[in-house]
Design an enzyme around this catalytic site. Structure first.
Site, short mmCIF file in Angstrom:
data_model
loop_
_atom_site.label_atom_id
_atom_site.label_comp_id
_atom_site.label_asym_id
_atom_site.label_seq_id
_atom_site.Cartn_x
_atom_site.Cartn_y
_atom_site.Cartn_z
N SER A 123 0.70 -1.10 0.07
CA SER A 123 -0.04 0.04 0.05
C SER A 123 0.92 1.02 -0.19
O SER A 123 2.03 1.30 0.56
CB SER A 123 -0.91 -0.01 1.24
N TYR A 149 -1.29 -0.62 10.20
CA TYR A 149 -1.29 -0.95 8.89
C TYR A 149 0.03 -0.51 8.01
O TYR A 149 0.59 -1.36 7.14
CB TYR A 149 -2.77 -0.37 8.45
N ALA A 150 0.30 0.73 8.19
CA ALA A 150 1.40 1.37 7.51
C ALA A 150 2.72 0.57 7.95
O ALA A 150 3.54 0.49 6.80
CB ALA A 150 1.66 2.73 7.87
N ALA A 151 2.91 0.47 9.07
CA ALA A 151 4.04 -0.47 9.46
C ALA A 151 3.98 -1.95 8.84
O ALA A 151 5.06 -2.49 8.44
CB ALA A 151 4.11 -0.53 11.12
N1 LIG Z 1 -8.35 -0.36 -1.47
C1 LIG Z 1 -7.48 0.52 -1.56
O1 LIG Z 1 -7.34 1.64 -1.78
C2 LIG Z 1 -6.42 -0.13 -1.21
C3 LIG Z 1 -4.99 0.67 -0.94
C4 LIG Z 1 -3.80 -0.05 -0.70
C5 LIG Z 1 -3.65 -1.15 -0.48
N2 LIG Z 1 -4.80 -2.23 -0.49
C6 LIG Z 1 -4.40 -3.47 -0.15
O2 LIG Z 1 -5.31 -4.43 -1.01
C7 LIG Z 1 -5.63 -5.35 -0.64
C8 LIG Z 1 -6.91 -5.97 -0.83
O3 LIG Z 1 -7.58 -4.81 -0.31
P1 LIG Z 1 -9.25 -4.38 -0.78
O4 LIG Z 1 -9.24 -2.86 -0.89
O5 LIG Z 1 -9.51 -5.31 -2.17
O6 LIG Z 1 -10.18 -4.72 0.24
P2 LIG Z 1 -11.35 -5.54 0.66
O7 LIG Z 1 -12.37 -5.33 -0.45
O8 LIG Z 1 -11.72 -5.27 2.13
O9 LIG Z 1 -10.95 -7.20 0.59
C9 LIG Z 1 -9.87 -7.63 1.54
C10 LIG Z 1 -9.92 -9.15 1.14
O10 LIG Z 1 -9.06 -9.72 2.29
C11 LIG Z 1 -9.47 -10.79 3.14
N3 LIG Z 1 -9.06 -10.66 4.55
C12 LIG Z 1 -8.93 -10.06 5.35
N4 LIG Z 1 -8.40 -10.43 6.40
C13 LIG Z 1 -8.23 -11.83 6.09
C14 LIG Z 1 -7.79 -12.88 7.01
N5 LIG Z 1 -7.52 -12.80 8.16
N6 LIG Z 1 -7.86 -13.87 6.33
C15 LIG Z 1 -8.28 -14.45 5.04
N7 LIG Z 1 -8.70 -13.22 4.32
C16 LIG Z 1 -8.53 -12.00 4.93
C17 LIG Z 1 -11.15 -10.09 3.13
O11 LIG Z 1 -11.87 -11.65 3.23
P3 LIG Z 1 -13.39 -11.56 3.97
O12 LIG Z 1 -14.32 -11.16 2.70
O13 LIG Z 1 -13.48 -12.62 4.49
O14 LIG Z 1 -13.26 -10.18 4.93
C18 LIG Z 1 -11.25 -9.67 1.48
O15 LIG Z 1 -11.34 -11.08 0.64
C19 LIG Z 1 -5.18 -5.41 0.55
O16 LIG Z 1 -4.01 -6.10 1.12
C20 LIG Z 1 -5.17 -4.03 1.03
O17 LIG Z 1 -4.16 -3.70 2.10
C21 LIG Z 1 -5.89 -1.68 -0.68
#
Ligand SMILES: NC(=O)c1ccc[n+]([C@@H]2O[C@H](COP(=O)([O-])OP(=O)(O)OC[C@H]3O[C@@H](n4cnc5c(N)ncnc54)[C@H](OP(=O)(O)O)[C@@H]3O)[C@@H](O)[C@H]2O)c1
Length: 251
Positions: free
Chosen positions: A145, A158-160
């Protein structure tokens, strides 16, 4: 453009999430076999499946991966490797962010985030890497991220975590490159998913004015970067890098 991903076996965590679903769809459209990681109920993959033709649905193999239970993930991964013979690409996409001032963050919220964003992905990488090493090829892609290097208030943990996964990406790339394995990260900026909706309440209202491309990103724009890093024809000489896909917001 031939990405040479047809019949590759791709394991992704969080396949039902906003970005995970877009990455999953992209690999399926390229003809890959997708081991679609989900936690909880398999019906979480219904939306993804509804976007696919009958033939494409056969490319999807649901795999229960709750990052809070790494022992159970090990069993699932070993079974998948026994069945498919190899995992060619691992995408550590699942992640979670809890926005709160650090002093108010409970220890279990620190643990939950650190497990999902850092310790479980690196353990999962070790589990998959053992099999990749035997085949002397593979690609690992970690989803980090912009918070990993451009910090905002209320996301210290989260940042760390995201910073740590980027440093892990580099250090591991150094260690396994000679074994034919590439390790990279994709670093999204502000992407339209559920996660960003939950973080948005504390963002400055003019945040998009800081973004040269003046809009949030779409999940498929992250998926394209992941495909690029997974493809041996496109990125065979790229390892240990972080591809920032943020519309320039981190400049
Ligand atoms: N959206 C942004 O702007 C953004 C920006 C920077 C980085 N990211 C990164 O992109 C990635 C995807 O994020 P997203 O935006 O698509 O978020 P999201 O729609 O909330 O999806 C997160 C996914 O991670 C799964 N998850 C979370 N904790 C878990 C655990 N303990 N075990 C198994 N699965 C788990 C969730 O499963 P459940 O459905 O079961 O909760 C969901 O499938 C993440 O790593 C996030 O940090 C996103």
């Amino acid at each position: 453009m031939n990405l040479a991903l047809t019949n590759k076996v791709v394991l992704i965590t969080g396949a039902n999430g906003g970005i995970g679903q877009a990455i999953s769809l992209a690999f399926i459209q390229e003809g890959a076999t997708l081991l679609a990681g989900y936690r909880g109920d398999v019906s979480k993959l219904d939306e993804l499946k509804s976007m696919l033709t009958a033939d494409q649905q056969n490319q999807v193999k649901p795999i229960h991966l709750d990052l809070g239970n790494i022992a159970q993930c090990k069993v699932a991964i070993d079974e998948a490797v026994d069945h498919f013979g190899a995992i060619d690409v691992l995408v550590n996409c699942a992640g979670t962010a809890i926005e709160k001032p650090f002093l108010l963050t409970e220890f279990d919220e620190i643990d939950k985030q650190t497990t999902a964003n850092f310790t479980a992905p690196i353990k999962l990488t070790q589990l998959v890497l053992k099999h990749m090493m035997l085949n002397r090829k593979g690609s690992v892609i970690n989803v980090s991220s912009v918070h990993g290097f451009r910090f905002g208030r209320g996301v210290a943990v989260y940042a760390a975590n995201k910073s740590a996964i980027e440093r892990f990406t580099q250090a591991l790339a150094l260690e396994v490159g000679r074994n034919g394995i590439r390790v990279n990260a994709v670093c999204p900026g502000m992407i339209e998913t559920k996660m960003i909706q939950s973080l948005q309440k504390n963002m400055p209202p003019d945040i998009l004015k800081r973004c040269p491309i003046s809009r949030p990103g779409k999940p498929h724009e992250i998926a394209n970067a992941v495909l690029f890093l997974a493809s041996e024809t496109m990125s065979s000489y790229i390892t240990g890098t972080t591809l920032v896909v943020d519309g320039g917001i981190s400049i």
